[in-house]
Design a protein around this motif. Structure first.
Motif, PDB file in Angstrom:
ATOM      1  N   GLU A   1      -7.567  -2.837  -0.774  1.00  0.00           N
ATOM      2  CA  GLU A   1      -6.734  -3.791  -1.218  1.00  0.00           C
ATOM      3  C   GLU A   1      -6.292  -4.769  -0.010  1.00  0.00           C
ATOM      4  OE1 GLU A   1      -4.077  -2.844  -4.183  1.00  0.00           O
ATOM      5  OE2 GLU A   1      -2.977  -4.796  -3.819  1.00  0.00           O
ATOM      6  N   MET A   2      -5.734  -3.915   1.121  1.00  0.00           N
ATOM      7  CA  MET A   2      -5.459  -4.660   2.292  1.00  0.00           C
ATOM      8  C   MET A   2      -6.251  -5.382   3.000  1.00  0.00           C
ATOM      9  SD  MET A   2      -3.211  -3.054   5.477  1.00  0.00           S
ATOM     10  CE  MET A   2      -4.440  -2.785   6.720  1.00  0.00           C
TER      11      MET A   2
ATOM     12  N   PRO B   1      -6.749   0.749   3.467  1.00  0.00           N
ATOM     13  CA  PRO B   1      -6.423   0.504   1.936  1.00  0.00           C
ATOM     14  C   PRO B   1      -7.413  -0.700   1.707  1.00  0.00           C
ATOM     15  CG  PRO B   1      -4.305   0.642   3.109  1.00  0.00           C
ATOM     16  CD  PRO B   1      -5.529   0.421   4.109  1.00  0.00           C
TER      17      PRO B   1
ATOM     18  N   TYR C   1      -9.780   3.549  -0.595  1.00  0.00           N
ATOM     19  CA  TYR C   1      -9.555   3.637   0.952  1.00  0.00           C
ATOM     20  C   TYR C   1     -10.852   3.636   1.572  1.00  0.00           C
ATOM     21  CZ  TYR C   1      -4.492   4.379   0.099  1.00  0.00           C
ATOM     22  OH  TYR C   1      -3.096   4.256  -0.295  1.00  0.00           O
TER      23      TYR C   1
ATOM     24  N   ASN D   1      -5.564   8.871   0.215  1.00  0.00           N
ATOM     25  CA  ASN D   1      -5.181   8.190   1.364  1.00  0.00           C
ATOM     26  C   ASN D   1      -5.126   9.134   2.648  1.00  0.00           C
ATOM     27  OD1 ASN D   1      -3.188   9.745   0.786  1.00  0.00           O
ATOM     28  ND2 ASN D   1      -1.484   8.280   0.812  1.00  0.00           N
TER      29      ASN D   1
ATOM     30  N   SER E   1       0.669  -1.246   0.044  1.00  0.00           N
ATOM     31  CA  SER E   1      -0.161   0.006  -0.049  1.00  0.00           C
ATOM     32  C   SER E   1       0.728   1.266  -0.067  1.00  0.00           C
ATOM     33  CB  SER E   1      -1.028  -0.078   0.960  1.00  0.00           C
ATOM     34  OG  SER E   1      -0.131   0.419   2.304  1.00  0.00           O
TER      35      SER E   1
ATOM     36  N   ASP F   1      -5.316   2.994  -5.831  1.00  0.00           N
ATOM     37  CA  ASP F   1      -5.945   2.299  -4.654  1.00  0.00           C
ATOM     38  C   ASP F   1      -7.210   3.028  -3.997  1.00  0.00           C
ATOM     39  OD1 ASP F   1      -4.199   0.567  -5.121  1.00  0.00           O
ATOM     40  OD2 ASP F   1      -2.769   1.411  -3.745  1.00  0.00           O
TER      41      ASP F   1
END
Lengths: 146, 195
Positions: free
Chosen positions: B57-58, B55, B36, B192, A87, B34
């Protein structure tokens, strides 16, 4: 005289290269300052590469509890570290209360934790790569108990 | 000398062409930004502020790794006693095919509740009159509801699929809670930070 110069240069180069390798995974920085008079002041800066090495060398019985706790959550820890590694830099959590500030962020490949409250100021920086390596060492220690 | 100048000109033109091509190609090749999930809690009375930025994706990677009683492989089990005999898939199908409309309106002395479908979103609006006029607004795109119910097992919700659907959706304000002194917001965007 020239030979002596070459030896000194060689030793300095080797020292620099060694320091470079040692710090290639970044450094772990822990700073704790207790605010009460005579409180503890701790400031440790250590090469992150030493963490997995220390786990490898530590007696297994002393790691048993950590290994046991890690094993139960290993897939989640691995997934979280992978996700964090990929990230962008981000402030993950920030809590602000009167007299207290807590921030957990990912900054330049490291997890950074800052806590500032009435009792103490704490700053911890740990490179994600080093955390991953340490976790994998702990996982290996669990699967191959000596 | 003339030959030298010509070569320089050719070099300059080539560099400009390469730079232009790079400028054209890069945006097309750039990975999607990305996403968030942001949570912001602001309690003016207590002087507390909480910001969380996750995030997506996390979250997508972590969810399938969690295995406890009800949450496993990115899916959460719905217990029968929680939902009774309600067939959510049938309800969802009915909502999906229905035109934009207000489905539920409840008004009593304690609260006002409104559930509606508008522009591909399910909107829930609640006013809690007892709790100092607390207002709750929830907006959930139907695509995300679809993803939640996309598992073969009817007693499960696919949270991982819902997170993936959120990643693919545009910026959206999901939840706002407005109390007398506290505000809560949950939203998704490509930034972010919360600034």
């Amino acid at each position: 005289m020239i030979l002596l110069g070459k030896i000194v240069l060689g030793m300095a180069g080797a020292g620099l290269a060694g320091a470079g390798v040692l710090c290639s995974e970044g450094v772990v920085h822990v700073k704790v300052i207790e605010k009460e008079p005579g409180g503890v002041h701790i400031n440790v800066i250590a090469p992150a590469m030493l963490a997995p090495i220390a786990v490898r060398l530590a007696p297994r019985r002393d790691l048993a509890k950590a290994c046991e706790q890690l094993q139960a959550n290993l897939p989640v820890v691995r997934a979280a570290l992978e996700g964090l590694r990929d990230s962008e830099d981000v402030v993950l959590v920030e809590v602000e209360e009167p007299g207290e500030h807590v921030e957990v962020s990912k900054t330049a490949g490291s997890i950074v934790v800052d806590v500032d409250d009435a009792d103490a100021t704490v700053h911890v920086t740990a490179p994600i790569r080093a955390i991953s390596s340490t976790v994998e060492e702990l996982a290996a220690a669990t699967s191959n108990p000596m | 000398m003339k030959m030298m100048q010509k070569r320089t000109q050719v070099g300059v033109v080539f560099c400009l062409f390469a730079a232009g091509m790079a400028a054209l190609v890069n945006p097309a090749m750039a990975a999607p930004a990305d996403k968030y999930l942001h949570v912001n809690v602001d309690d003016a009375t207590e002087g507390t502020k909480v910001n969380v930025n996750v995030p997506l994706e996390m979250a997508e990677r972590i969810l399938p790794a969690i295995n406890n009683r009800d949450l496993h492989d990115g899916k959460i089990s719905i217990r029968n006693k929680d939902v009774g005999d309600v067939d959510f898939r049938a309800v969802l199908d009915a909502v999906r095919t229905a035109p934009d409309n207000e489905f539920v309106t409840v008004k009593d002395k304690d609260s006002d509740v409104r559930v509606a479908k508008a522009n591909g979103n399910i909107i829930v609006h609640v006013i809690d009159k007892k709790n100092k006029e607390q207002k709750v607004d929830v907006t959930v795109p139907l695509k995300i509801v679809d993803a939640l119910f996309s598992t073969a097992n009817k007693d499960e919700l696919d949270l991982a699929a819902a997170i993936r659907a959120l990643s693919d959706a545009g910026d959206i304000l999901l939840v706002t809670v407005q109390g007398s002194s506290e505000k809560v917001r949950v939203w998704v965007d490509s930034r972010n930070t919360q600034d």
